[in-house]
Design a protein around this motif. Sequence first.
Motif, PDB file in Angstrom:
ATOM      1  N   GLN A  95      -2.930  -1.162   7.807  1.00 35.79           N
ATOM      2  CA  GLN A  95      -3.414  -0.120   8.703  1.00 35.79           C
ATOM      3  C   GLN A  95      -4.921  -0.223   8.832  1.00 35.79           C
ATOM      4  OE1 GLN A  95      -1.407   2.862   6.451  1.00 35.79           O
ATOM      5  NE2 GLN A  95      -0.254   3.543   8.220  1.00 35.79           N
ATOM      6  N   ARG A 142       0.849  -1.198   0.000  1.00 35.68           N
ATOM      7  CA  ARG A 142       0.000   0.000   0.000  1.00 35.68           C
ATOM      8  C   ARG A 142       0.874   1.233   0.000  1.00 35.68           C
ATOM      9  NH1 ARG A 142      -5.859  -0.622   1.039  1.00 35.68           N
ATOM     10  NH2 ARG A 142      -6.082  -2.848   1.310  1.00 35.68           N
ATOM     11  N   PRO A 192      -6.104   6.169   0.810  1.00 37.40           N
ATOM     12  CA  PRO A 192      -5.514   6.568   2.098  1.00 37.40           C
ATOM     13  C   PRO A 192      -6.301   6.022   3.283  1.00 37.40           C
ATOM     14  CG  PRO A 192      -6.638   8.430   1.112  1.00 37.40           C
ATOM     15  CD  PRO A 192      -6.709   7.309   0.106  1.00 37.40           C
ATOM     16  N   SER A 193      -7.548   5.648   3.049  1.00 35.01           N
ATOM     17  CA  SER A 193      -8.339   5.086   4.143  1.00 35.01           C
ATOM     18  C   SER A 193      -8.234   3.557   4.180  1.00 35.01           C
ATOM     19  CB  SER A 193      -9.799   5.511   4.009  1.00 35.01           C
ATOM     20  OG  SER A 193      -9.946   6.870   4.343  1.00 35.01           O
ATOM     21  N   ASN A 194      -7.368   2.981   3.320  1.00 38.08           N
ATOM     22  CA  ASN A 194      -7.133   1.538   3.307  1.00 38.08           C
ATOM     23  C   ASN A 194      -8.392   0.715   3.077  1.00 38.08           C
ATOM     24  OD1 ASN A 194      -4.238   1.513   3.917  1.00 38.08           O
ATOM     25  ND2 ASN A 194      -4.908   2.456   5.824  1.00 38.08           N
ATOM     26  N   SER A 218      -1.884   8.000   4.284  1.00 36.99           N
ATOM     27  CA  SER A 218      -3.106   7.549   4.926  1.00 36.99           C
ATOM     28  C   SER A 218      -3.967   8.763   5.207  1.00 36.99           C
ATOM     29  CB  SER A 218      -2.788   6.818   6.230  1.00 36.99           C
ATOM     30  OG  SER A 218      -2.278   7.741   7.165  1.00 36.99           O
TER      31      SER A 218
END
Lengths: 347, 447
Positions: free
Chosen positions: B370, A20, B425-427, A24
């Motif tokens: 995450q 990834r 970005p929020s996985n 975040s």
Amino acid sequence: MKAREAKHGTVKITAAPHVRTADSTTRIMWSVVLSLLPVVGASIWIFGPSALLVLVASIAGCLLTERLFGERGNSLADGSAMITGLLLGLCLPAGFPLWMAFLGGVFGIGFGKIVFGGLGQNIFNPALLGRAFLQAAFPVAITTWPVRSADWWALRGDNFALPFMSPGASDAITGATPLGNVKFGDDPVITPLFDLFLGNISGSLGETSALLILLGGIYLAIRGHLNWHIPVSILVSVFAFSGLFYLLGLSPFSPGFMLFSGGLMLGAWYMATDMVTSPVTNSGCWIFGVSIGLLVVIIRIWGGLPEGVMYAILLMNALVPFINRATQPRKFGSASDKSEPAAEKGS
Amino acid sequence: MVSRLLQTSGLPSFKNGVHPPENKDLTSAIPSRRLPFPAEIVLPLSQHIGRPAQALVKPGDRVERGDVIAEASGYISSFVHATAAGTVKSIEHWPHPAGAMQPSVRIEVDPHSTQLQRPRLVPHWDEVPEEQLSEEISKAGIVGLGGAAFPSHVKLRPPEDQPVDVLMVNGCECEPYLTSDHRTMLERPEHVHQGIRIVLRALGIRRAVIGIESNKPDAIEIMRDTAPGDLDISVQPLEVKYPQGAEKMLIKAVTGREVPSGKLPSAIGALVQNVATTASVALVFETGQPLIERIMTVSGRGIRQPGNWVIPFGTKLSDVIAACGGLNDDAAEIVFGGPMMGQSQASLDVPVLKATGGILVLSNDECKRQDILPCIRCGKCLEACPVFLNPQLMGALARVDRFEEMAENNLGDCMLCGCCSYVCPSNIPLSQLFAMSKIQLSRLQAA
């Protein structure tokens, strides 16, 4: 679906992709907070302890509401409530009573975000919704603009006014904002552009230094934490439309003055770019930004208020779902074919 | 955004996509070596897209390396060959890399065998009639080695009304870590070219373009230097960008044309074959060796000795790991394929298959997970999607089971490349949601 964090010695079984980006949501939010610190510093340097107090009060209102009513247990950690508090504080005048600033934060997070379902679900920018509420509830207090004081330690207004008591007479000197000055002043004075740029003017906390906001915004754009299409389209649109009306003799504001006065910089770089309440497509962002710019110019020239950034953004926030629907990406394979193959060129 | 501008190389490519860290230098300079034959080989009857093969052997049978042990059970199916000499132990359900248990032939490898093939008559490629070439290729069990394992003979017979005029040879290898195609081009360029020649003959055309990402300059050079002069074969360097090696992206980069939604590349006169596939086609007509082994990359920071290995199919994961020095202490996840589209493995007993281009042992640091946060509508997934979908919208629809609506939003075009999940970005596990939605949708449509 929730990722199970493997401890030492355990095997992870996860769906692809297995790698990834480091970016975040939490990191994006806190980098926005970081980029605002110079603006915060400048507002304290200009307006003294009052600025700090107002910021603390609005942040406290936001964080407390998020903590008490936020759906997810750790929703404070994502930093979004912190941003709302900071931005709300930055669009208030320094002499603003603290309880009002606190209430604005409570309203912004509570009614601007949590009633919609929390982070990612809200339609309107929570900070601007909080400010709109304060503008409606306390129209006098929110338009009392202190100017720079000789004594840095002096409060710039009746910060400690008690709830529902009329603020005591303050000895702080107040003055009209540059925009209000031109629009409603008996003796209109055009504030020099250079003062606007550096922030040596009266206005709300974050309205004052275009330079620092610009630097923070550019930092975020480089890191990919804001969509540069939005601020660029807003600023270009404001410049173009105000220039047009100025040339036609319909407007007292020069395009340069329009760009650097009022809340435009803060609005364009930090309010309109709120990812949750702006379009998802780049073409949508252009429509969004140009419309905001046009609305700002119209409100400033012909509206009943000196400043129109807040309502322009809130109005366009409401239209974002429609913009998204109208700007869906085209289907792959539907483009008109180029008959010339590129293959031969390279070899 | 700005970084995206800086990364543009000016080489042909496609729109959108992502730039994950390449991590290819772990293995790209390591020449391939032969992995020792294991004590047991397990060959699933399903190593390809289509119907599983039909077993032709029974327990107790002696097989030599290269013997057919299962035949294709339909047009879209493939042959399976013994990859080592030995005795068939049993045909039973065995853990399969795709997750479920699958019928597999277990062969106890003869430790005293020289592991040479049975001598056989090899038809000369130039003497086999054009229309029979694809049959020979089918009998050799050749499938696409780029990852999908689609039987190659099917591709070689495009629909009558869609004649193919250019063969695109895929040497992009856009998945991070993997270097097996790179090594194939460096070590066996003559096989790659010979395979191209045979495939061109099967298709009755003369033009081929080899697409290679510009991060493999040595492969670009060697493929150019060894290209035969009598055919129209060119090498096209391409921008390093994931998923450059996806069929539609490769065709877009090379020809500037988009394959229409729901159509095959032949709709615009193109056909794509992977470099490792053409190299194995060449072997069929050189020594008669069917598809029984290939170069695989064993990499990641969780394995002691990363490298490139020639591994017979059916070798168990545990044997591969043992031959590569074992696991590091922080090994966390084992993936068959690349990190963007590969599959996590739950058992060390799974065998490597025809489509296994790489085995990654990722350390904890490499595959950190995450927490999943709510979507903040940042739009990064729209900028990443190479087929112009709106993953943000589709992710929201998937979470409330509105699969038909997803189909209206072109879910069918999604190739599960993982770009949207990679950038989120929020996985949010977008490509996982889409994979599940595709299954749900096909169930709905079947009902």
